[in-house]
Design a protein around this motif. Sequence first.
Motif, PDB file in Angstrom:
ATOM      1  N   ASN A   1       0.712  -1.353   0.052  1.00 10.74           N
ATOM      2  CA  ASN A   1       0.164  -0.047   0.067  1.00 10.74           C
ATOM      3  C   ASN A   1       0.997   1.313  -0.029  1.00 10.74           C
ATOM      4  O   ASN A   1       1.654   1.419   0.586  1.00 10.74           O
ATOM      5  N   TYR A   2       0.667   1.995  -0.652  1.00  9.60           N
ATOM      6  CA  TYR A   2       1.417   3.142  -1.049  1.00  9.60           C
ATOM      7  C   TYR A   2       1.459   4.288  -0.171  1.00  9.60           C
ATOM      8  O   TYR A   2       2.016   5.174   0.224  1.00  9.60           O
ATOM      9  N   GLU A   3       0.457   4.137   0.804  1.00 15.28           N
ATOM     10  CA  GLU A   3       0.332   5.132   2.291  1.00 15.28           C
ATOM     11  C   GLU A   3       1.039   4.610   3.276  1.00 15.28           C
ATOM     12  O   GLU A   3       0.989   4.978   4.334  1.00 15.28           O
ATOM     13  N   CYS A   4       1.629   3.211   3.176  1.00 14.44           N
ATOM     14  CA  CYS A   4       2.631   2.711   4.060  1.00 14.44           C
ATOM     15  C   CYS A   4       4.066   3.386   4.200  1.00 14.44           C
ATOM     16  O   CYS A   4       4.528   3.811   3.260  1.00 14.44           O
ATOM     17  N   ASP A   5       4.141   3.693   5.324  1.00 19.89           N
ATOM     18  CA  ASP A   5       5.601   4.458   5.656  1.00 19.89           C
ATOM     19  C   ASP A   5       6.802   3.559   5.896  1.00 19.89           C
ATOM     20  O   ASP A   5       7.802   4.054   5.504  1.00 19.89           O
ATOM     21  N   MET A   6       6.494   2.494   6.276  1.00 19.60           N
ATOM     22  CA  MET A   6       7.748   1.425   6.336  1.00 19.60           C
ATOM     23  C   MET A   6       7.246   0.068   6.332  1.00 19.60           C
ATOM     24  O   MET A   6       6.196  -0.475   6.878  1.00 19.60           O
ATOM     25  N   TYR A   7       8.117  -0.713   5.673  1.00 15.26           N
ATOM     26  CA  TYR A   7       7.989  -2.052   5.705  1.00 15.26           C
ATOM     27  C   TYR A   7       9.091  -2.913   6.370  1.00 15.26           C
ATOM     28  O   TYR A   7      10.156  -2.564   6.238  1.00 15.26           O
ATOM     29  N   PHE A   8       8.753  -3.896   7.247  1.00 17.83           N
ATOM     30  CA  PHE A   8       9.961  -4.778   7.844  1.00 17.83           C
ATOM     31  C   PHE A   8       9.601  -5.961   7.016  1.00 17.83           C
ATOM     32  O   PHE A   8       8.537  -6.657   6.988  1.00 17.83           O
ATOM     33  N   VAL A   9      10.728  -6.850   6.416  1.00 16.01           N
ATOM     34  CA  VAL A   9      10.605  -7.833   5.806  1.00 16.01           C
ATOM     35  C   VAL A   9      11.468  -8.778   6.201  1.00 16.01           C
ATOM     36  O   VAL A   9      12.418  -8.573   6.687  1.00 16.01           O
ATOM     37  N   ALA A  10      11.259 -10.173   5.595  1.00 19.83           N
ATOM     38  CA  ALA A  10      11.895 -11.163   6.135  1.00 19.83           C
ATOM     39  C   ALA A  10      13.110 -11.474   5.227  1.00 19.83           C
ATOM     40  O   ALA A  10      14.178 -11.805   5.968  1.00 19.83           O
ATOM     41  N   THR A  11      13.661 -11.047   4.144  1.00 19.87           N
ATOM     42  CA  THR A  11      14.716 -11.189   3.391  1.00 19.87           C
ATOM     43  C   THR A  11      15.064 -10.114   2.385  1.00 19.87           C
ATOM     44  O   THR A  11      13.988  -9.311   2.178  1.00 19.87           O
ATOM     45  N   ASP A  12      16.265 -10.167   1.991  1.00 25.13           N
ATOM     46  CA  ASP A  12      16.601  -9.081   1.245  1.00 25.13           C
ATOM     47  C   ASP A  12      15.681  -9.243  -0.404  1.00 25.13           C
ATOM     48  O   ASP A  12      15.528  -8.272  -0.957  1.00 25.13           O
ATOM     49  N   SER A  13      15.506 -10.642  -0.691  1.00 21.90           N
ATOM     50  CA  SER A  13      14.875 -10.660  -1.870  1.00 21.90           C
ATOM     51  C   SER A  13      13.401 -10.201  -1.824  1.00 21.90           C
ATOM     52  O   SER A  13      13.068  -9.649  -2.987  1.00 21.90           O
TER      53      SER A  13
END
Length: 373
Positions: free
Chosen positions: A148-160
């Motif tokens: 969602n482009y209104e999201c300010d930050m994402y925490f993700v599992a991997t670099d891919s």
Amino acid sequence: MQNKCEILILTADFGSGHKSVSKAIKNYITDVDSSITIQIVDMYKIIRPKLYKYIYKFFKMLIKYALPIYNFDYYKKNNNDNFGKLHSCFRSSSKRLARYLEDVQPSIIISTFPTCSAYVAKYKKDNNEDIPLITCITDIVKGSEWINYECDMYFVATDSVRDSIIKRGINKDSVITTGIPIRRQFFESKNNVRLKKQYGIDNNDFVILMMGGGLGLIPKEVSFYKWIASNKRIKLYIITGKNKKLYDKISKYDSYDNINILKYTDKVADIMSVSDLLITKPGGITLFETISSSLPFIIYKPVLGQELENCKYVKEKGLGYVVNTEEELVDKISIIMDDENLKNKMIENIDVQKKNIDMKSLAENIITIYSRN
């Protein structure tokens, strides 16, 4: 009037993983600053207060009786930016969420479920709100459902996963690889000598831990358990959790000397620490608990779309095997038991991925955004 909070974590009860991640995030934040008030809230209780129990029951029935329909919907949502954005259709749900947020007035919203992110993003857009929204993606997926482009930050599992999100137009500084948040017990040092004595494990035992998750996906055939029982080098622990039907179905195998069946336990991290191999379903949280424990694993009968995506990561990085039959399972257990070099190579590959787990970075980035607001 709802209790006000400074950080609101929105989640959902589609499996236990999203709530588990939410609790882990809360703990890591309070480790840095215990004065911050944090609430974990099931969003469906807010937007569908009379129906949420039926929604969750329907989900379980869908998984059990109509899995192809679930997977069709899952892949449609993840391969098409516009498909499945149901939040825009339910105006009453959006209004309920808006009233709740205006009442609670959080400084930050953290989402651990894609629909939560979508609803908050719509709220921000419709009301011209600039409240920070942080999304924690709880599987190793690269699809549209979470974006969602209104999201300010994402925490993700991997670099891919990070690279995939950036390619979709998200600012690279807003996507941070932290691994999937798991309980702090998996990072604590263990006294394996004491734990082995506690569980009656000898140094020459090959310890296998088996967990089937909420769906209870573990071998059902008597022949598998007879094979385990005949191999005295193996010591098998099966955790059935809160799945009473599964426990009742396999409890008869507890009579074998080298098979131990446990109901719910909060000692999973301890048992993983003294295990040589894990047999499990490929949920994102379980995968990262296993990686943090440097434990080789076999994924047994993956069925859900997100689990199939997680399996691609396991195969690509050489972290374990994926099997779909009990014959394959027996074969892979035997290979890992007999080939110490192979087992060590798997552990090396796991430890490379383990370096991506950074709960300190996760907490510090949340605190940084919080301090700005």
